[in-house]
Design a protein around this motif. Sequence first.
Motif, PDB file in Angstrom:
ATOM      1  N   GLN A  55      -1.712  14.086   1.506  1.00 45.81           N
ATOM      2  CA  GLN A  55      -0.782  12.930   1.451  1.00 45.81           C
ATOM      3  C   GLN A  55      -0.022  13.093   0.279  1.00 45.81           C
ATOM      4  N   HIS A  65      -2.763   5.663  -8.483  1.00 42.16           N
ATOM      5  CA  HIS A  65      -2.845   6.191  -7.201  1.00 42.16           C
ATOM      6  C   HIS A  65      -2.546   7.886  -7.153  1.00 42.16           C
ATOM      7  N   LYS A  68      -4.584  10.684  -6.130  1.00 40.61           N
ATOM      8  CA  LYS A  68      -4.885  10.815  -4.604  1.00 40.61           C
ATOM      9  C   LYS A  68      -4.142  11.888  -3.976  1.00 40.61           C
ATOM     10  N   THR A  73      -4.756  13.468   5.311  1.00 37.37           N
ATOM     11  CA  THR A  73      -4.289  12.396   5.856  1.00 37.37           C
ATOM     12  C   THR A  73      -4.506  12.726   7.228  1.00 37.37           C
ATOM     13  N   ASN A 190      -1.031  -1.400   9.496  1.00 30.22           N
ATOM     14  CA  ASN A 190      -0.530  -0.198   8.558  1.00 30.22           C
ATOM     15  C   ASN A 190      -0.389  -0.779   7.157  1.00 30.22           C
ATOM     16  N   ASP A 193      -3.224  -0.690   5.029  1.00 31.68           N
ATOM     17  CA  ASP A 193      -3.916   0.632   4.758  1.00 31.68           C
ATOM     18  C   ASP A 193      -3.294   1.314   3.528  1.00 31.68           C
ATOM     19  N   GLY A 194      -3.847   0.835   2.340  1.00 32.28           N
ATOM     20  CA  GLY A 194      -3.245   1.319   1.094  1.00 32.28           C
ATOM     21  C   GLY A 194      -4.169   1.475   0.041  1.00 32.28           C
ATOM     22  N   LEU A 195      -5.487   0.991   0.295  1.00 34.19           N
ATOM     23  CA  LEU A 195      -6.475   1.472  -0.687  1.00 34.19           C
ATOM     24  C   LEU A 195      -7.769   2.094   0.103  1.00 34.19           C
ATOM     25  N   ASP A 196      -8.579   2.775  -0.414  1.00 31.82           N
ATOM     26  CA  ASP A 196      -9.688   3.291   0.509  1.00 31.82           C
ATOM     27  C   ASP A 196     -10.591   2.413   0.845  1.00 31.82           C
ATOM     28  N   ASN A 255     -14.062   7.904   4.308  1.00 34.71           N
ATOM     29  CA  ASN A 255     -12.693   6.997   3.789  1.00 34.71           C
ATOM     30  C   ASN A 255     -13.025   5.858   2.601  1.00 34.71           C
ATOM     31  N   GLY A 264      -3.905   7.797   7.906  1.00 38.48           N
ATOM     32  CA  GLY A 264      -2.427   7.964   8.325  1.00 38.48           C
ATOM     33  C   GLY A 264      -1.932   7.021   9.493  1.00 38.48           C
ATOM     34  N   ASP A 265      -0.782   6.892   9.796  1.00 37.88           N
ATOM     35  CA  ASP A 265      -0.228   6.331  10.906  1.00 37.88           C
ATOM     36  C   ASP A 265      -0.863   6.288  11.987  1.00 37.88           C
ATOM     37  N   GLN A 305       7.349 -11.608  -0.517  1.00 39.18           N
ATOM     38  CA  GLN A 305       8.004 -10.683  -1.697  1.00 39.18           C
ATOM     39  C   GLN A 305       9.543 -10.309  -1.349  1.00 39.18           C
ATOM     40  N   ARG A 316      10.272 -11.311  -8.616  1.00 40.32           N
ATOM     41  CA  ARG A 316       9.329 -11.276  -7.600  1.00 40.32           C
ATOM     42  C   ARG A 316       8.238 -12.188  -7.548  1.00 40.32           C
ATOM     43  N   ALA A 321       4.012  -5.689  -3.744  1.00 40.53           N
ATOM     44  CA  ALA A 321       3.685  -6.186  -2.486  1.00 40.53           C
ATOM     45  C   ALA A 321       3.191  -4.797  -1.826  1.00 40.53           C
ATOM     46  N   PRO A 322       2.524  -4.768  -0.976  1.00 39.20           N
ATOM     47  CA  PRO A 322       1.459  -5.740  -0.316  1.00 39.20           C
ATOM     48  C   PRO A 322       0.098  -6.234  -1.292  1.00 39.20           C
TER      49      PRO A 322
HETATM   50  C1  57M Z   1       2.112   2.325   4.619  1.00 36.37           C
HETATM   51  N1  57M Z   1       1.103   3.521   3.074  1.00 36.37           N
HETATM   52  C2  57M Z   1       0.313   3.912   1.848  1.00 36.37           C
HETATM   53  C3  57M Z   1      -2.107   6.739   4.100  1.00 36.37           C
HETATM   54  C4  57M Z   1      -2.565   5.834   5.220  1.00 36.37           C
HETATM   55  C5  57M Z   1       8.239  -2.976   3.014  1.00 36.37           C
HETATM   56  C6  57M Z   1       7.041  -2.455   2.159  1.00 36.37           C
HETATM   57  C7  57M Z   1       6.302  -3.252   1.556  1.00 36.37           C
HETATM   58  C8  57M Z   1       6.433  -1.255   3.187  1.00 36.37           C
HETATM   59  C9  57M Z   1       5.181  -0.615   2.592  1.00 36.37           C
HETATM   60  C10 57M Z   1       4.885   0.483   3.434  1.00 36.37           C
HETATM   61  O1  57M Z   1       5.406   1.543   3.196  1.00 36.37           O
HETATM   62  N2  57M Z   1       3.677   0.418   3.800  1.00 36.37           N
HETATM   63  C11 57M Z   1       3.334   1.230   4.975  1.00 36.37           C
HETATM   64  C12 57M Z   1       1.508   2.036   3.546  1.00 36.37           C
HETATM   65  C13 57M Z   1       0.004   5.073   1.592  1.00 36.37           C
HETATM   66  O2  57M Z   1      -0.999   5.613   2.736  1.00 36.37           O
HETATM   67  C14 57M Z   1      -0.665   6.346   3.564  1.00 36.37           C
HETATM   68  O3  57M Z   1      -0.118   5.610   4.755  1.00 36.37           O
HETATM   69  C15 57M Z   1      -1.174   5.428   5.669  1.00 36.37           C
HETATM   70  C16 57M Z   1      -0.955   4.232   6.578  1.00 36.37           C
HETATM   71  N3  57M Z   1       0.211   4.144   6.964  1.00 36.37           N
HETATM   72  O4  57M Z   1      -3.465   6.200   5.722  1.00 36.37           O
HETATM   73  O5  57M Z   1      -1.691   8.057   4.916  1.00 36.37           O
HETATM   74  C17 57M Z   1      -0.777   4.955   0.329  1.00 36.37           C
HETATM   75  O6  57M Z   1      -1.885   4.431   0.284  1.00 36.37           O
HETATM   76  C18 57M Z   1      -2.912   4.683  -0.483  1.00 36.37           C
HETATM   77  N4  57M Z   1      -4.056   4.941   0.333  1.00 36.37           N
HETATM   78  C19 57M Z   1      -5.522   4.698  -0.210  1.00 36.37           C
HETATM   79  N5  57M Z   1      -6.272   4.929   0.518  1.00 36.37           N
HETATM   80  C20 57M Z   1      -6.423   4.868   1.945  1.00 36.37           C
HETATM   81  O7  57M Z   1      -7.585   4.773   2.506  1.00 36.37           O
HETATM   82  O8  57M Z   1      -5.315   4.911  -1.499  1.00 36.37           O
HETATM   83  C21 57M Z   1      -3.976   4.865   1.609  1.00 36.37           C
HETATM   84  C22 57M Z   1      -5.215   4.945   2.372  1.00 36.37           C
HETATM   85  C23 57M Z   1      -1.282   6.250  -0.001  1.00 36.37           C
HETATM   86  C24 57M Z   1      -2.438   6.031  -1.154  1.00 36.37           C
HETATM   87  O9  57M Z   1      -1.823   5.924  -2.218  1.00 36.37           O
HETATM   88  O10 57M Z   1      -0.356   7.359  -0.596  1.00 36.37           O
HETATM   89  C25 57M Z   1       1.461   3.344   0.781  1.00 36.37           C
HETATM   90  O11 57M Z   1       1.128   2.322   0.088  1.00 36.37           O
HETATM   91  O12 57M Z   1       2.350   3.812   0.539  1.00 36.37           O
HETATM   92  N6  57M Z   1       5.609  -0.114   1.184  1.00 36.37           N
HETATM   93  C26 57M Z   1       4.677  -0.232   0.396  1.00 36.37           C
HETATM   94  O13 57M Z   1       3.336  -0.475   0.596  1.00 36.37           O
HETATM   95  C27 57M Z   1       5.072  -0.124  -1.460  1.00 36.37           C
HETATM   96  N7  57M Z   1       5.627  -1.466  -1.870  1.00 36.37           N
HETATM   97  C28 57M Z   1       6.555  -1.916  -2.189  1.00 36.37           C
HETATM   98  O14 57M Z   1       7.699  -1.231  -2.223  1.00 36.37           O
HETATM   99  N8  57M Z   1       6.762  -3.110  -2.538  1.00 36.37           N
HETATM  100  C29 57M Z   1       7.926  -3.804  -3.187  1.00 36.37           C
HETATM  101  C30 57M Z   1       8.595  -4.787  -1.973  1.00 36.37           C
HETATM  102  C31 57M Z   1       9.871  -5.432  -2.863  1.00 36.37           C
HETATM  103  C32 57M Z   1       8.801  -4.284  -0.831  1.00 36.37           C
HETATM  104  C33 57M Z   1       7.516  -4.549  -4.376  1.00 36.37           C
HETATM  105  O15 57M Z   1       6.424  -5.194  -4.362  1.00 36.37           O
HETATM  106  O16 57M Z   1       8.168  -4.723  -5.548  1.00 36.37           O
HETATM  107  C34 57M Z   1       4.286   0.277  -2.265  1.00 36.37           C
HETATM  108  N9  57M Z   1       3.546   1.576  -1.940  1.00 36.37           N
HETATM  109  C35 57M Z   1       3.666   2.522  -2.484  1.00 36.37           C
HETATM  110  N10 57M Z   1       4.122   2.818  -3.637  1.00 36.37           N
HETATM  111  N11 57M Z   1       2.869   3.937  -2.399  1.00 36.37           N
HETATM  112  C36 57M Z   1       4.789   0.235  -3.545  1.00 36.37           C
HETATM  113  C37 57M Z   1       5.112   1.829  -3.949  1.00 36.37           C
END
Ligand code: 57M
Length: 359
Positions: A55, A65, A68, A73, A190, A193-196, A255, A264-265, A305, A316, A321-322
């Motif tokens: 990842q 994070h 991690k 993945t 989808n 899926d952002g925490l374990d 997990n 993953g996706d 958000q 905000r 978010a999420p």
């Molecule tokens: C996927 N993916 C995880 C892993 C998993 C529009 C916006 C809200 C979209 C959102 C987004 O992209 N969501 C979709 C979320 C990622 O996990 C990978 O993705 C797969 C699922 N598709 O299986 O392969 C990360 O999550 C963590 N994780 C774990 N344990 C698990 O069992 O810890 C995942 C599975 C991994 C790992 O760190 O790398 C993800 O979060 O990226 N975007 C967001 O979620 C982002 N939010 C954001 O930008 N918020 C903004 C608003 C204005 C949109 C805000 O609030 O200001 C956040 N995500 C991250 N960084 N990583 C924030 C920034």
Amino acid sequence: MFYYLIYPLHTSLSVLNVFRYITFRTIYASLTAFLISFMLGPWVIRKLSRWQVGQYIRDDGPRSHLKKAGTPTMGGVLILFAVIVSTLLWVNFASFPFWVVLMTTVGFALIGFADDYLMQVKRRSKGLSVAGKLGLQALVALAAGLLLYRWPDFNTRVTVPFFKQVSPDLGWGYIPFAALVIVGCSNAVNLTDGLDGLAIGPAVIAFGTYMIFAYVAGHVKIATYLQVSYVAGCGELSVFCGALVGAGLGFLWFNTYPAQIFMGDVGSLPLGAALGTLAVVTKQEIPLILVGGLFVIEALSVIFQVGFYKMTRGRRIFKMAPLHHHFELKGWPEPKVIVRFWIIAIALALIAMSTLKLR
Ligand code: 57M
């Protein structure tokens, strides 16, 4: 397969009669899928690590994070393999709804696989474009809706819990409605899926609930008694749900915090799509808001958000978010957020189940 190979032998050995029963096959489908994903898990983790399918962690998320980075993945491949092998062993292939749900699940898995492959293996940081991903999802979901619409045993009414006399007939409008439910649910899982273990825990709870809904909808007497729509062949979806529960628990073994693998996706998209399709096929579309309530809450937190952020040019509602990120940034340890979200998912699933008895 066992239904065809072993059940016919009941004429010489009466104990083999149990292979006829959906309940028996559901239990063993669940155990088979659990054993497959539990036993293959360490091997899959080793292979993915060796192929460096690790990842990439965005640096704008919670700092906790960053450690991690490199976690293998695409573990969804393991879940799907366990589900498909197990259901093919235990299900009765004569069920049409089973094939619709399986086709949708596999379709979404291929989309997720393409996205993960481009991102993790080819290192194209963005994967599929958002429009491309949504377009492909809509195509598969519309195909599922169309198949159901053209199936003579399916009605296009939407049953409203608590008001069972109210059931508007959507006619051909059921096709886009079904697609919306499937695509929405897939993307909500989808986002969660952002925490374990945060997505797979509530997914297991939701599939356990639809295991019961499918059994009820596929049983003429129980469906009539509870005033829910009877759907021919739907009982076999209990076997499919059982396999999802088993495979999900086997995956959760690895997990759970601190995760040794992410789905993953290729995991999150088909799990969400399977859940959405189950809701449509079992005619329990509205209760999905409760059964998948946690996914709904997470998706709404993103919608509010982003909407608020755009309207106010940069302000905000949540710290991030999420919603799970909001609590992490408030200082809750990751396991606390996860287990509390699971508790909410269980409570909502129980309320959803109560709708069977309330009218
Ligand atoms: C996927 N993916 C995880 C892993 C998993 C529009 C916006 C809200 C979209 C959102 C987004 O992209 N969501 C979709 C979320 C990622 O996990 C990978 O993705 C797969 C699922 N598709 O299986 O392969 C990360 O999550 C963590 N994780 C774990 N344990 C698990 O069992 O810890 C995942 C599975 C991994 C790992 O760190 O790398 C993800 O979060 O990226 N975007 C967001 O979620 C982002 N939010 C954001 O930008 N918020 C903004 C608003 C204005 C949109 C805000 O609030 O200001 C956040 N995500 C991250 N960084 N990583 C924030 C920034």
